[in-house]
Design an enzyme around this catalytic site. Structure first.
Site, PDB file in Angstrom:
ATOM      1  N   LYS A  40       0.834  -1.200   0.000  1.00 29.92           N
ATOM      2  CA  LYS A  40       0.000   0.000   0.000  1.00 29.92           C
ATOM      3  C   LYS A  40       0.875   1.259   0.000  1.00 29.92           C
ATOM      4  O   LYS A  40       0.681   2.169  -0.807  1.00 29.92           O
ATOM      5  CB  LYS A  40      -0.915  -0.021   1.224  1.00 29.92           C
ATOM      6  CG  LYS A  40      -1.909   1.095   1.244  1.00 29.92           C
ATOM      7  CD  LYS A  40      -2.835   1.004   2.446  1.00 29.92           C
ATOM      8  CE  LYS A  40      -3.809  -0.151   2.307  1.00 29.92           C
ATOM      9  NZ  LYS A  40      -4.655  -0.326   3.465  1.00 29.92           N
ATOM     10  N   ARG A 110      -3.506   2.928   8.637  1.00 30.43           N
ATOM     11  CA  ARG A 110      -3.807   1.627   8.011  1.00 30.43           C
ATOM     12  C   ARG A 110      -2.571   0.767   7.920  1.00 30.43           C
ATOM     13  O   ARG A 110      -1.458   1.261   7.751  1.00 30.43           O
ATOM     14  CB  ARG A 110      -4.302   1.821   6.578  1.00 30.43           C
ATOM     15  CG  ARG A 110      -5.570   2.596   6.422  1.00 30.43           C
ATOM     16  CD  ARG A 110      -5.772   2.861   4.938  1.00 30.43           C
ATOM     17  NE  ARG A 110      -6.776   3.852   4.696  1.00 30.43           N
ATOM     18  CZ  ARG A 110      -8.015   3.584   4.308  1.00 30.43           C
ATOM     19  NH1 ARG A 110      -8.394   2.345   4.106  1.00 30.43           N
ATOM     20  NH2 ARG A 110      -8.868   4.545   4.108  1.00 30.43           N
ATOM     21  N   GLY A 119      -8.243  -6.983   4.755  1.00 32.76           N
ATOM     22  CA  GLY A 119      -9.104  -7.049   5.934  1.00 32.76           C
ATOM     23  C   GLY A 119      -8.547  -7.825   7.110  1.00 32.76           C
ATOM     24  O   GLY A 119      -9.206  -7.948   8.128  1.00 32.76           O
ATOM     25  N   MET A 121      -5.790  -7.191   8.901  1.00 27.15           N
ATOM     26  CA  MET A 121      -5.204  -6.371   9.965  1.00 27.15           C
ATOM     27  C   MET A 121      -6.093  -5.148  10.232  1.00 27.15           C
ATOM     28  O   MET A 121      -7.125  -4.991   9.606  1.00 27.15           O
ATOM     29  CB  MET A 121      -3.787  -5.973   9.570  1.00 27.15           C
ATOM     30  CG  MET A 121      -2.830  -7.145   9.636  1.00 27.15           C
ATOM     31  SD  MET A 121      -1.167  -6.662   9.230  1.00 27.15           S
ATOM     32  CE  MET A 121      -1.241  -6.546   7.472  1.00 27.15           C
ATOM     33  N   ARG A 360      -3.827  -1.394  -5.844  1.00 26.17           N
ATOM     34  CA  ARG A 360      -3.016  -2.611  -5.731  1.00 26.17           C
ATOM     35  C   ARG A 360      -3.413  -3.535  -6.871  1.00 26.17           C
ATOM     36  O   ARG A 360      -4.491  -3.370  -7.462  1.00 26.17           O
ATOM     37  CB  ARG A 360      -3.238  -3.304  -4.389  1.00 26.17           C
ATOM     38  CG  ARG A 360      -4.671  -3.698  -4.169  1.00 26.17           C
ATOM     39  CD  ARG A 360      -4.883  -4.252  -2.774  1.00 26.17           C
ATOM     40  NE  ARG A 360      -6.304  -4.452  -2.538  1.00 26.17           N
ATOM     41  CZ  ARG A 360      -6.862  -4.553  -1.352  1.00 26.17           C
ATOM     42  NH1 ARG A 360      -6.132  -4.470  -0.268  1.00 26.17           N
ATOM     43  NH2 ARG A 360      -8.151  -4.754  -1.212  1.00 26.17           N
ATOM     44  N   HIS A 478     -15.537  -8.236   2.153  1.00 25.48           N
ATOM     45  CA  HIS A 478     -14.496  -9.196   2.542  1.00 25.48           C
ATOM     46  C   HIS A 478     -14.839 -10.600   2.091  1.00 25.48           C
ATOM     47  O   HIS A 478     -13.982 -11.360   1.644  1.00 25.48           O
ATOM     48  CB  HIS A 478     -14.304  -9.181   4.057  1.00 25.48           C
ATOM     49  CG  HIS A 478     -13.524  -8.007   4.510  1.00 25.48           C
ATOM     50  ND1 HIS A 478     -13.818  -7.307   5.651  1.00 25.48           N
ATOM     51  CD2 HIS A 478     -12.479  -7.386   3.949  1.00 25.48           C
ATOM     52  CE1 HIS A 478     -12.977  -6.307   5.775  1.00 25.48           C
ATOM     53  NE2 HIS A 478     -12.147  -6.332   4.756  1.00 25.48           N
ATOM     54  N   ARG A 599       2.035 -46.937  -8.691  1.00 24.95           N
ATOM     55  CA  ARG A 599       2.081 -47.674  -7.421  1.00 24.95           C
ATOM     56  C   ARG A 599       1.402 -49.023  -7.664  1.00 24.95           C
ATOM     57  O   ARG A 599       0.176 -49.112  -7.670  1.00 24.95           O
ATOM     58  CB  ARG A 599       1.337 -46.906  -6.328  1.00 24.95           C
ATOM     59  CG  ARG A 599       2.008 -45.606  -5.895  1.00 24.95           C
ATOM     60  CD  ARG A 599       1.150 -44.911  -4.855  1.00 24.95           C
ATOM     61  NE  ARG A 599       1.829 -43.879  -4.130  1.00 24.95           N
ATOM     62  CZ  ARG A 599       1.707 -42.567  -4.376  1.00 24.95           C
ATOM     63  NH1 ARG A 599       0.945 -42.144  -5.363  1.00 24.95           N
ATOM     64  NH2 ARG A 599       2.358 -41.681  -3.639  1.00 24.95           N
ATOM     65  N   GLU A 784      13.908 -42.074  -0.517  1.00 19.63           N
ATOM     66  CA  GLU A 784      12.820 -41.692   0.396  1.00 19.63           C
ATOM     67  C   GLU A 784      13.138 -41.973   1.864  1.00 19.63           C
ATOM     68  O   GLU A 784      12.273 -41.841   2.714  1.00 19.63           O
ATOM     69  CB  GLU A 784      11.497 -42.337  -0.033  1.00 19.63           C
ATOM     70  CG  GLU A 784      11.539 -43.814  -0.261  1.00 19.63           C
ATOM     71  CD  GLU A 784      10.228 -44.388  -0.793  1.00 19.63           C
ATOM     72  OE1 GLU A 784       9.186 -43.729  -0.718  1.00 19.63           O
ATOM     73  OE2 GLU A 784      10.262 -45.534  -1.269  1.00 19.63           O
ATOM     74  N   SER A 803      14.363 -41.240  -7.925  1.00 25.54           N
ATOM     75  CA  SER A 803      13.123 -40.475  -7.868  1.00 25.54           C
ATOM     76  C   SER A 803      12.868 -40.161  -6.396  1.00 25.54           C
ATOM     77  O   SER A 803      12.776 -41.072  -5.572  1.00 25.54           O
ATOM     78  CB  SER A 803      11.972 -41.292  -8.462  1.00 25.54           C
ATOM     79  OG  SER A 803      10.776 -40.562  -8.326  1.00 25.54           O
ATOM     80  N   GLY A 805      11.087 -39.693  -3.297  1.00 28.60           N
ATOM     81  CA  GLY A 805       9.779 -39.985  -2.695  1.00 28.60           C
ATOM     82  C   GLY A 805       9.656 -39.096  -1.480  1.00 28.60           C
ATOM     83  O   GLY A 805       9.943 -39.498  -0.353  1.00 28.60           O
ATOM     84  N   ASN A 807       7.240 -37.915   0.143  1.00 21.20           N
ATOM     85  CA  ASN A 807       6.272 -38.187   1.216  1.00 21.20           C
ATOM     86  C   ASN A 807       6.986 -38.927   2.345  1.00 21.20           C
ATOM     87  O   ASN A 807       6.953 -38.529   3.501  1.00 21.20           O
ATOM     88  CB  ASN A 807       5.115 -39.054   0.707  1.00 21.20           C
ATOM     89  CG  ASN A 807       4.405 -38.417  -0.458  1.00 21.20           C
ATOM     90  OD1 ASN A 807       4.387 -37.219  -0.581  1.00 21.20           O
ATOM     91  ND2 ASN A 807       3.837 -39.249  -1.331  1.00 21.20           N
ATOM     92  N   ASP A 808       7.653 -40.023   1.957  1.00 16.06           N
ATOM     93  CA  ASP A 808       8.380 -40.772   2.986  1.00 16.06           C
ATOM     94  C   ASP A 808       9.641 -40.052   3.427  1.00 16.06           C
ATOM     95  O   ASP A 808      10.028 -40.121   4.591  1.00 16.06           O
ATOM     96  CB  ASP A 808       8.736 -42.178   2.462  1.00 16.06           C
ATOM     97  CG  ASP A 808       7.575 -43.136   2.662  1.00 16.06           C
ATOM     98  OD1 ASP A 808       7.036 -43.173   3.796  1.00 16.06           O
ATOM     99  OD2 ASP A 808       7.187 -43.824   1.708  1.00 16.06           O
ATOM    100  N   TYR A 890      12.534 -34.072 -14.040  1.00 14.62           N
ATOM    101  CA  TYR A 890      11.070 -34.083 -14.124  1.00 14.62           C
ATOM    102  C   TYR A 890      10.438 -34.049 -12.742  1.00 14.62           C
ATOM    103  O   TYR A 890      11.081 -34.367 -11.737  1.00 14.62           O
ATOM    104  CB  TYR A 890      10.569 -35.318 -14.895  1.00 14.62           C
ATOM    105  CG  TYR A 890      10.764 -36.634 -14.177  1.00 14.62           C
ATOM    106  CD1 TYR A 890       9.821 -37.084 -13.247  1.00 14.62           C
ATOM    107  CD2 TYR A 890      11.882 -37.420 -14.418  1.00 14.62           C
ATOM    108  CE1 TYR A 890      10.001 -38.272 -12.579  1.00 14.62           C
ATOM    109  CE2 TYR A 890      12.070 -38.619 -13.747  1.00 14.62           C
ATOM    110  CZ  TYR A 890      11.127 -39.045 -12.829  1.00 14.62           C
ATOM    111  OH  TYR A 890      11.300 -40.220 -12.148  1.00 14.62           O
TER     112      TYR A 890
END
Ligand code: PEP
Ligand code: MG
Length: 914
Positions: A40, A110, A119, A121, A360, A478, A599, A784, A803, A805, A807-808, A890
Site C-alpha cells: 500500500k 492503516r 481485511g 489487519m 493494488r 471481505h 504404485r 525416500e 526419484s 519420494g 512423502n516418505d 522431471y
C-alpha cells in the site's frame, strides 16, 4: 531479512536509519519499495509521484514492525520525532493542524504488508477528533451532523481496535452497534443517516461511557496519544489470529511484518456530492475488460468493504456524479497502463473532488487471472513471460473444476439470486457459523457457509466450506475478496434471504431451510437453489475429453494459450502418478509426458484380485507363494499392457510392491471368515497368520524393498509381468513403443538395491530369450529415507535414476508420521513453527538439503543419473520451483495437477533466468 538497496534505507555512521517515508508534495518512495513500505505504502508513493490525486501522508516502514516485535513492542528512539515532523508536513499541505481546535487535520491509520492481506489487519479512520476538534470540524464543514458522525465512528473503531471493546463471540452483537440500534429504535428511526447532530452527540457520550465501563479508562483526548495507540494496534494486528491463519494459507513469512500508513482523511460522507467506492480496472470474477466496482454516496470507505450497506454498481455513477465518473475512467486507464496489471483501487469524492486512496494489483479468480494475463499480452502491455508470471499456478485448477449439470440446475428449485462473487458450482450442508462449518467439514461433509455478512474472523470457516453465501455486502466485501482468492464459490448480497441465527434457519421467498439442510449455489450466475444439484465437468475438461469442440470454448482457448506458453519456457518435464490406463489417459490429455510413479499395490485393490493377493500374503512358504503369484501374473501383465498402450511410447516408471502387507489383510471377523472359506483354509490359521504379520510400526516395518528381499518371488512375478507386457507390445501387429523404468522402493543400503537388481536383470534376460526380442529398460530407486540421500554416491553405483519420494522422505527426515499430524498441527500453525504443511510443500531447508546432497553426490558417481520427484510435493508450485533449481529433470504429480505443474515449471525457469 532481505532489503532493497535504497540508499535512504541503509545505515552509515553519519546517517541514521530512515523509518518514515513521505508521499504528497514530497515523495520519498516508489512502487519498487514494497519490502520496506508494504504494497500500500509503495503504491501510494508511486501514485503521488505520477501526479494522481492522492491525499498526502507518510509510511512507517516494515523495519519498525521488525523492531517492535524484537524489542517488547516498543519503537526506535528516533521514531516519535520523525513522525511528528511528518504529521506537521501533512498538516501544512492540507492547511490544517493536527489537534487544532479550529481547523483540525484528521488522519487514517492503516496497515500495509508486502503482499496485501485484505481485511486481516486493523485500520483506524478519522483519528484526530476529540471533544474540541469535533467542533472545529463542524464549523469548517458547516455540517455539525457530519462532524459528530465522524466522531462517533472514530470512537467506535478506536474503542474496538485499540481498546478492545468488542463483541464477546461471533453470535453476539458488537456493543457499539447495540447502542446505535437501541438509539434508533427508541427514536423510531430506521437508518443511521436519519440521526441528527444532537442525537449523534448523545451517542458519542454513550460510546465514551461504554469504553469507560468496559476498560476502566477514558477515551483519549490527546491526538498524539490516539495516534500512537492506533500505530501500536496496527503493528499488533500483524500477529492477530486471522492474520496468522491468512499467512499460513498463503505462505507469507512472519518476518515480513507490516508497514503503517498515516494519511490525511478526505471525506466521502461530507454530503450528497461526496461518496466513496472500490473499483477494479477489469472484472475480477471473469477477467473481462469492463469497468467494475461499486460505490456509495455520503459514506466512508469502511461502509463499502464491510458490506454493511449494499452499494451501487459503478456504472450508476455516470448519471449520479457524471464529472467524477469521467475522471475516474481516466484514472482507470492511467493506472492499468502504469502498473501493467488489473488494479483494485479505492477512491473518495469529497464535495465533488476526486481522491485516490489506494491501488493494488486486484485479487482475482483463477479464470480472471488467466484471462487478464492473456489479454494484457494481446493488448501489448506485457510480454508472454510477464503474463505467465502473473498467473498463480494454482489458479489453473479453477478452469478444471466441475460446474452444475445444466439439466439438474434447470430442474432445481431456485430460492433467490444474489451477486455472483466467486464463480463455480458448490453444493453442501448449510452452516451458519464458522465453527459449525468446521465441525461439518471434519465429519467429511460438504458445507456452504451462510452468513448475513462475513468478517475476516470467518476465514477459518470459509476454508472449510465449498462455498460462501451472504445476505448483505457487495462484490468487494471481505466475503467476496477472500472467497475469490481462496478459489471458493461465492454469492454475496442475496438480500431476499433472512438468516435467523438463534433458530438456525434461513428463509427466502417462503422457503425455510435449517442448518444441515442441503443448499446449492452457482457463483457464476448468483443463483441460490434448494437441495443438492449434481455437478458437471468444466468446459476445458470436456474439450480435452472430446465431448466439446475447442472452438466453442473461450475458456479452453485461454487454458490452451497458457499451456502452450508454459511448454515453451519450462525446462522440467512433467510426468504423472497414475496406476490405471484411465488415469494415464486423463493425465496425457492434461499434458503429462510420462508416468513417474505407478504404485503397483493399487492395482491389487480391484474386485476379486484382493483375495488372490491375500492368498499370496498368507502363504507360509515360497512354494505356496509362487502358486498364488501365478494367478496374479496374468492380471499384472494385462495392467501393464494397458498402461503402456495409454502412454504410447512415453516413459513409464513402475514401482515394485511397497506397502506393509498386513494393509491388505481383513480386520473384520466376517471378512476373515469369508476369506478362509474362499481359500479353503481354517479360520484359526487365517487369524494366526494375520497376527503374525502384525507390526507395531508398519510404516517403518516390512515394506518397500524389504518385501522383495524377503519374498523374491514377488519381485520376480512383477518384473516378469512388466517385461512380458513390453515384449507383447513390441511384437504386436501394430507395435507400441515402450520405455519401462523399474523402481525399487525404500532403499537405504546399496546392497538392498543390488539384491533386487540381480532379480530384475535375470528375469529380463529370461523374457528376452523366451520371447526372442531385445528391449531396453532402466532400473533405479526411490530416494525416500535419509540414508539413501546420505549414501547417494554408493546407491548411484547401481541406480540409473533417482526419484525422490518426498512423502516418505519428509516422514523419515522429520520423524513425523504422514498419517498422524492432526493432533498437533493446529498448534504448530498457530505458533507458525511450520510456515507451510511440510507434507504439502517441501521443507526446503531440511528435506531440501538432503535432496541437494543426494543430487550432488549421486551425480559424482553417475554423471547421467536421471533425477525426478514423485512425492505429493511434485504438484506444489513452490516445491516445483525448488526442484527446478535443484536441476531435476522431471516432476511427477497426480493427473489433475499436471496443468498446474506445467505452468509452475515455466514460472520456475523464468524466475531462475531473471
Ligand atoms: C513417497 O514416499 O513420496 C512416494 C511417492 O511413495 P508413497 O507415497 O507411495 O509412499
Ligand atoms: Mg514412499
Amino acid at each position: 531479512m532481505k532489503k532493497i538497496s535504497d540508499s535512504s534505507t541503509t545505515k552509515s555512521s553519519s546517517q541514521k536509519t530512515r523509518y518514515v517515508y513521505n508521499f504528497g508534495e514530497q515523495t520519498d518512495g516508489n512502487a519498487s519499495m514494497r519490502e520496506l513500505l508494504g504494497g500500500k505504502g509503495a503504491n501510494l508513493a508511486e501514485m503521488a509521484a505520477i501526479g494522481l490525486p492522492v491525499p498526502p501522508g507518510f509510511t512507517v516502514s516494515t523495519d519498525v514492525c521488525t523492531y517492535f516485535y524484537a524489542h517488547g513492542r516498543s519503537y526506535p528512539k528516533t521514531l516519535a520525532k520523525d513522525v511528528e515532523v511528518a504529521v506537521k508536513s501533512v498538516a501544512k499541505q492540507m492547511k490544517r493542524e493536527f489537534g487544532g481546535r479550529d481547523n483540525p487535520l484528521l488522519v487514517s491509520v492503516r496497515s500495509g504488508a508486502r503482499d496485501s492481506m485484505p481485511g486481516m489487519m486493523d485500520t483506524i479512520l478519522n483519528l484526530g477528533l476529540n471533544d474540541e476538534t469535533v467542533e472545529g470540524l463542524a464549523s469548517i464543514s458547516d455540517n455539525p451532523r457530519f462532524a459528530w458522525d465522524c466522531y462517533r465512528r472514530f470512537i467506535q473503531m478506536y474503542g474496538d481496535v485499540v481498546m478492545g471493546v468488542q463483541a464477546l463471540n461471533e453470535e453476539s452483537e458488537c456493543p457499539f452497534h447495540a447502542l446505535l440500534d437501541n438509539m434508533k429504535k427508541s427514536l423510531n428511526k430506521e437508518l443511521d443517516n436519519e440521526l441528527t447532530a444532537e442525537e449523534l452527540q448523545e451517542l458519542v457520550q454513550r460510546y465514551k461511557k461504554l469504553i469507560a465501563d468496559k476498560t476502566g479508562k477514558s477515551f483519549p483526548q490527546d491526538v498524539y496519544e490516539q495516534l500512537w495507540g492506533a500505530v501500536g494496534a496496527v503493528f499488533g494486528s500483524w500477529k492477530n489470529d486471522r492474520a496468522i491463519l491468512y499467512r499460513s494459507q498463503y505462505g507469507i513469512p512472519a518476518e515480513w511484518g507490516t508497514a503503517v500508513n498515516i494519511q490525511a482523511m478526505v471525506f466521502g460522507n461530507a454530503g450528497d456530492d461526496s461518496g466513496t467506492g472500490v473499483a477494479f480496472t477489469r472484472d475480477p470474477a471473469t477477467g473481462e475488460k469492463v469497468f467494475y466496482g461499486e460505490y456509495l454516496t455520503n459514506a466512508q470507505g469502511e461502509d463499502v468493504v464491510a458490506g454493511v450497506r449494499t452499494p451501487k454498481p459503478i456504472a450508476a455513477m455516470a448519471k449520479e456524479l457524471p464529472k467524477n465518473f469521467t475522471d475516474l475512467e481516466k484514472v482507470r486507464t492511467r493506472l492499468e497502463k502504469h502498473f501493467k496489471d488489473m488494479q483494485d483501487f479505492e477512491f473518495t469524492i469529497e464535495n465533488g473532488r476526486l481522491f485516490i486512496l489506494q491501488t493494488r494489483n486486484g485479487k482475482r479468480t483463477g479464470l480472471a487471472a488467466i484471462r487478464i494475463a492473456v489479454e494484457l499480452n494481446k493488448e501489448k502491455l506485457i510480454d508472454q513471460k510477464t503474463a505467465l508470471l502473473k498467473i498463480p499456478a494454482e489458479s489453473v485448477d479453477t478452469l478444471l473444476v466441475p460446474v452444475f449439470d445444466a439439466k439438474a440446475q434447470k430442474e432445481a428449485k431456485l430460492i433467490c439470486t444474489g451477486l455472483p462473487a466467486g464463480p463455480g458450482a458448490a453444493t453442501g450442508r448449510i452452516a451458519f457459523t464458522a465453527a459449525q462449518a468446521e465441525i461439518e467439514a471434519r465429519k467429511g461433509n460438504k458445507v456452504i457457509l451462510c452468513r448475513s455478512e462475513t468478517s475476516p474472523d470467518d476465514l477459518k470457516g470459509m476454508l472449510h466450506s465449498q462455498g460462501i453465501l451472504t445476505t448483505r455486502g457487495g462484490v468487494s466485501s471481505h466475503a467476496a475478496l477472500v472467497a475469490r482468492q481462496l478459489g471458493k464459490v461465492c454469492i454475496c448480497g442475496a438480500a431476499d434471504i433472512t438468516i435467523n441465527y438463534e433458530r438456525k434457519t434461513l428463509t427466502a421467498n417462503g422457503i425455510t431451510l435449517k442448518e444441515g439442510d442441503y443448499i446449492s449455489i452457482n457463483g457464476t450466475t448468483g443463483s441460490v437453489y434448494q437441495g443438492l444439484i449434481e455437478s458437471a465437468d468444466s468446459e476445458v475438461k470436456r474439450v480435452l475429453e472430446g465431448t466439446m469442440k475447442a472452438s466453442e470454448s473461450y475458456t479452453y482457448e485461454l487454458f490452451n494459450t497458457v499451456m502452450e506458453w508454459s511448454d515453451k519456457y519450462r525446462k522440467l518435464r512433467i510426468r504423472t502418478n497414475a496406476d490405471t490406463p484411465a488415469m494415464a489417459q486423463t493425465a496425457v490429455a492434461y499434458g503429462a509426458e510420462g508416468i513417474g510413479l505407478c504404485r503397483t499395490e493399487h492395482m491389487f485393490f480391484e474386485g476379486s484380485r484382493i483375495d488372490d493377493m491375500r492368498q499370496m500374503i498368507l502363504a507360509v512358504d515360497g512354494v505356496q507363494r509362487r502358486e498364488a503369484l501365478k494367478k496374479l501374473l496374468p492380471m499384472q501383465r494385462k495392467d501393464f499392457v494397458g498402461l503402456f498402450k495409454a502412454m504410447a511410447g512415453r516413459p513409464v516408471t513402475i514401482r515394485l510392491l511397497d506397502p506393509p502387507l498386513h494393509e491388505f489383510l481383513p480386520q473384520d471377523d466376517a471378512v476373515r471368515r469369508q476369506l478362509a472359506d474362499k481359500l479353503g483354509l481354517p479360520l484359526e490359521f487365517v487369524i494366526d497368520r494375520i497376527k503374525a504379520l502384525h507390526e507395531e510400526n508398519p510404516m517403518l516395518g516390512c515394506r518397500g524393498c524389504r518385501l522383495g528381499i524377503l519374498y523374491p518371488e514377488i519381485t520376480e512375478m512383477q518384473v516378469q509381468a512388466i517385461f512380458e507386457a513390453a515384449a507383447e507390445l513390441l511384437t504386436a501387429k501394430k507395435p507400441v513403443e515402450v520405455h519401462p523404468e523399474i523402481m525399487i522402493p525404500l532403499v537405504g543400503f546399496k546392497a538392498e538395491l543390488a539384491d533386487q537388481l540381480a532379480i530384475v536383470h535375470r528375469i529380463a534376460e529370461q523374457v528376452m530369450t523366451k520371447k526372442k526380442i531385445k528391449f531396453k529398460y532402466m532400473v533405479g530407486t526411490m530416494v525416500e529415507v535419509p540414508r539413501a540421500a546420505i549414501t547417494a554416491d554408493e546407491i548411484a553405483e547401481h541406480a540409473e535414476f533417482f526419484s525422490f519420494g518426498t512423502n516418505d522422505l519428509t516422514q523419515t527426515t522429520l520423524g513425523l508420521s504422514r498419517d498422524d499430524m492432526g493432533l498437533f498441527y493446529d498448534e504448530y500453525q498457530q505458533k507458525e513453527i511450520y510456515s507451510k504443511n511440510p507434507f504439502a510443500s517441501l521443507d526446503k531447508t531440511g528435506v531440501g538439503k538432503l535432496m541437494q546432497f543426494a543430487v550432488t553426490n549421486g551425480q559424482k558417481t553417475r554423471k547421467d543419473l536421471k533425477l525426478g520427484i514423485c512425492g505429493e510435493h511434485a504438484g506444489d508450485p513452490d516445491s516445483i520451483d525448488f526442484c527446478h533449481n535443484l536441476g531435476l529433470q522431471y516432476v511427477s504429480c497426480s493427473p489433475p495437477r499436471v496443468p498446474i505443474a506445467r505452468l509452475a515449471a515455466a514460472q520456475a525457469a523464468l524466475r531462475a533466468a531473471k
